[in-house]
Every structure is written in C-alpha cells, then in structure tokens.
Design a protein around this motif. Structure first.
Motif, PDB file in Angstrom:
ATOM      1  N   VAL A  82      27.072  17.637  -3.216  1.00  0.00           N
ATOM      2  CA  VAL A  82      28.496  17.628  -3.567  1.00  0.00           C
ATOM      3  C   VAL A  82      28.864  16.328  -4.298  1.00  0.00           C
ATOM      4  CG1 VAL A  82      30.837  17.531  -2.605  1.00  0.00           C
ATOM      5  CG2 VAL A  82      29.213  19.234  -1.771  1.00  0.00           C
ATOM      6  N   VAL A  83      28.371  15.197  -3.808  1.00  0.00           N
ATOM      7  CA  VAL A  83      28.680  13.911  -4.446  1.00  0.00           C
ATOM      8  C   VAL A  83      28.163  13.888  -5.880  1.00  0.00           C
ATOM      9  CG1 VAL A  83      28.161  11.431  -4.428  1.00  0.00           C
ATOM     10  CG2 VAL A  83      28.864  12.560  -2.328  1.00  0.00           C
ATOM     11  N   VAL A  84      26.937  14.350  -6.094  1.00  0.00           N
ATOM     12  CA  VAL A  84      26.367  14.352  -7.443  1.00  0.00           C
ATOM     13  C   VAL A  84      27.161  15.281  -8.352  1.00  0.00           C
ATOM     14  CG1 VAL A  84      24.327  14.952  -8.825  1.00  0.00           C
ATOM     15  CG2 VAL A  84      24.057  13.667  -6.697  1.00  0.00           C
ATOM     16  N   LEU A  85      27.469  16.472  -7.901  1.00  0.00           N
ATOM     17  CA  LEU A  85      28.226  17.420  -8.716  1.00  0.00           C
ATOM     18  C   LEU A  85      29.606  16.863  -9.079  1.00  0.00           C
ATOM     19  CD1 LEU A  85      28.772  20.143 -10.058  1.00  0.00           C
ATOM     20  CD2 LEU A  85      29.509  20.992  -7.806  1.00  0.00           C
ATOM     21  N   VAL A  86      30.352  16.425  -8.090  1.00  0.00           N
ATOM     22  CA  VAL A  86      31.707  15.925  -8.344  1.00  0.00           C
ATOM     23  C   VAL A  86      31.670  14.694  -9.254  1.00  0.00           C
ATOM     24  CG1 VAL A  86      33.776  14.955  -7.262  1.00  0.00           C
ATOM     25  CG2 VAL A  86      32.655  16.940  -6.250  1.00  0.00           C
ATOM     26  N   SER A  87      30.695  13.821  -9.056  1.00  0.00           N
ATOM     27  CA  SER A  87      30.552  12.635  -9.912  1.00  0.00           C
ATOM     28  C   SER A  87      30.251  13.024 -11.353  1.00  0.00           C
ATOM     29  CB  SER A  87      29.437  11.734  -9.402  1.00  0.00           C
ATOM     30  OG  SER A  87      29.728  11.255  -8.124  1.00  0.00           O
ATOM     31  N   ALA A  92      20.728  13.285 -17.397  1.00  0.00           N
ATOM     32  CA  ALA A  92      20.791  11.821 -17.255  1.00  0.00           C
ATOM     33  C   ALA A  92      21.088  11.443 -15.813  1.00  0.00           C
ATOM     34  CB  ALA A  92      21.867  11.251 -18.187  1.00  0.00           C
ATOM     35  N   SER A  93      21.991  12.173 -15.204  1.00  0.00           N
ATOM     36  CA  SER A  93      22.347  11.922 -13.815  1.00  0.00           C
ATOM     37  C   SER A  93      21.155  12.146 -12.899  1.00  0.00           C
ATOM     38  CB  SER A  93      23.498  12.838 -13.402  1.00  0.00           C
ATOM     39  OG  SER A  93      23.713  12.762 -12.015  1.00  0.00           O
ATOM     40  N   ASP A 133      20.680   2.606 -11.582  1.00  0.00           N
ATOM     41  CA  ASP A 133      21.358   3.877 -11.812  1.00  0.00           C
ATOM     42  C   ASP A 133      22.300   3.791 -13.013  1.00  0.00           C
ATOM     43  OD1 ASP A 133      22.237   6.635 -10.583  1.00  0.00           O
ATOM     44  OD2 ASP A 133      24.075   5.553 -11.096  1.00  0.00           O
ATOM     45  N   THR A 134      23.100   2.740 -13.058  1.00  0.00           N
ATOM     46  CA  THR A 134      24.072   2.571 -14.137  1.00  0.00           C
ATOM     47  C   THR A 134      23.378   2.452 -15.487  1.00  0.00           C
ATOM     48  OG1 THR A 134      25.636   1.521 -12.624  1.00  0.00           O
ATOM     49  CG2 THR A 134      25.965   1.115 -14.979  1.00  0.00           C
ATOM     50  N   ALA A 135      22.364   1.612 -15.566  1.00  0.00           N
ATOM     51  CA  ALA A 135      21.651   1.414 -16.830  1.00  0.00           C
ATOM     52  C   ALA A 135      21.015   2.714 -17.323  1.00  0.00           C
ATOM     53  CB  ALA A 135      20.591   0.329 -16.669  1.00  0.00           C
ATOM     54  N   SER A 152      22.920   4.967 -20.515  1.00  0.00           N
ATOM     55  CA  SER A 152      22.140   4.965 -21.748  1.00  0.00           C
ATOM     56  C   SER A 152      21.623   6.371 -22.081  1.00  0.00           C
ATOM     57  CB  SER A 152      20.987   3.961 -21.673  1.00  0.00           C
ATOM     58  OG  SER A 152      20.096   4.294 -20.633  1.00  0.00           O
ATOM     59  N   LEU A 153      21.206   7.132 -21.076  1.00  0.00           N
ATOM     60  CA  LEU A 153      20.720   8.491 -21.333  1.00  0.00           C
ATOM     61  C   LEU A 153      21.856   9.478 -21.627  1.00  0.00           C
ATOM     62  CD1 LEU A 153      17.995   8.742 -18.531  1.00  0.00           C
ATOM     63  CD2 LEU A 153      17.612   8.468 -21.004  1.00  0.00           C
TER      64      LEU A 153
END
Length: 191
Positions: A23-28, A92-93, A131-133, A137-138
């Motif tokens: 859920v966190v990945v999807l909503v993000s 990318a995520s 994670d951010t980098a 970028s992707l």
C-alpha cells in the motif's frame, strides 16, 4: 507465548508487513505525480513509512523476515503501480525500493544492539539517500521536469520523516512483550 501463538504472531506480522509495504509503495507512486512545490511532491511524505515498516519487521522478527516483507512488498507494490501509476515511475520505484530497502535491513541489522534509535535512524538516512538518487534519476531524467530539485526536497523530507517516525517506532516496540521487542527475538525463537 506458546509455539502456536508465536507462529500465529509471525504469520500475522508477515501479512501485515507485506500489505502495509504494498500500500505504501502504491500510494507513494501515485502521490509522486502531485508536486507540492518546486522542491517536493506528496510522495516524499508518504514513502518514508516504508522504512518504518521495514525497521519494525527487522526489530521484531529479524533481518530474514524483513527481507521476505520487502520482496513481497516489492512484488505487490510494483505490480499495483504498473496498473495504477506511470510505468516508468513503477519501474524506477521498484528498482530504488528493492535496493534501498535491502540496504536498510543490512544497516539496521549491524546497529540493532546499540541504542534503540540508532538502527532505525541510521538505516533510514542511508537507504533514503540511495532510494532518492535511484528513483528520481530513473523516473524523471530527460523528462523536462524539475527532478533534481524534487530529489533534494524529497531527501530533505525523508530526513525529517526519519526523525519523526522514531516516535511511532518506539511506541510500537514499547507495546510488545519485552522478548519480542529486542534484537529480533521472534526470529531467534522461531528458528
């Protein structure tokens, strides 16, 4: 707690962790499409919860269990994101998520026996940078969007959220019986 209760607790923890992660990945991945300003998207405020989930699973059940939650959360989150979010963002995520979460587990495990706050804070700060980098970028390179400023703002938000999420981390751990709240005791008792 009996062996049967321990198994039920582990099963419930696994299902809860996997569901929360998906859920966190999807909503993000949906929220990252909505900028707050030139420096920040809504995804930056939601995604750090994934590190909280990983750290709780790692603290309670140990690193092997936390990796299971990450792998399942990865599959669920990317699968759902491919359906509900942009494909480039979903891929990318997924790449950033899997790499960063595995780093989070590794760092947390190395620091788990130090003060209660060191492992979740250090693992979140280091893995959030990776994670951010990777993600920005992707996901946004050569799109014309202000992805570099979003990445800077995102990492700043993740730093702040890492500190803020120490409160629910500590509160949740305090609710557990002492033998489960220290050093991944569930993992030790179930193997």
């Amino acid at each position: 707690m009996t062996s049967k209760e321990t198994t039920a607790f582990s099963r419930t923890g696994l299902v809860a962790g996997m569901s929360a992660m998906g859920v966190v990945v999807l909503v993000s991945n949906i929220a990252v499409n909505f900028p707050i300003n030139d420096w920040l998207t809504w995804g930056a405020l939601i995604y750090p919860i994934a590190f909280l989930v990983t750290d709780l699973m790692n603290r309670i059940f140990g690193p092997a269990f936390a990796r299971k939650v990450v792998y399942a959360g990865f599959a669920l989150g990317v699968g759902l994101s491919l359906w509900f979010a942009d494909q480039r963002i979903a891929l990318a995520s997924g790449t950033a998520f899997l790499t960063a979460q595995l780093l989070d587990i590794w760092v947390f495990d190395r620091l788990r026996r130090q003060s209660w706050w060191k492992a979740p804070l250090a693992s979140s700060l280091l893995s959030s940078a990776l994670d951010t980098a990777l993600f920005f970028s992707l996901a946004f390179y050569a799109t014309g969007l202000p992805w570099v400023t979003w990445a800077i703002g995102d990492y700043g938000a993740k730093l702040a959220m890492a500190a803020v999420l120490l409160v629910p981390f500590r509160a949740f751990i305090a609710l557990l019986p002492q033998r489960f709240a220290r050093d991944g005791a569930m993992a030790d008792s179930s193997q």
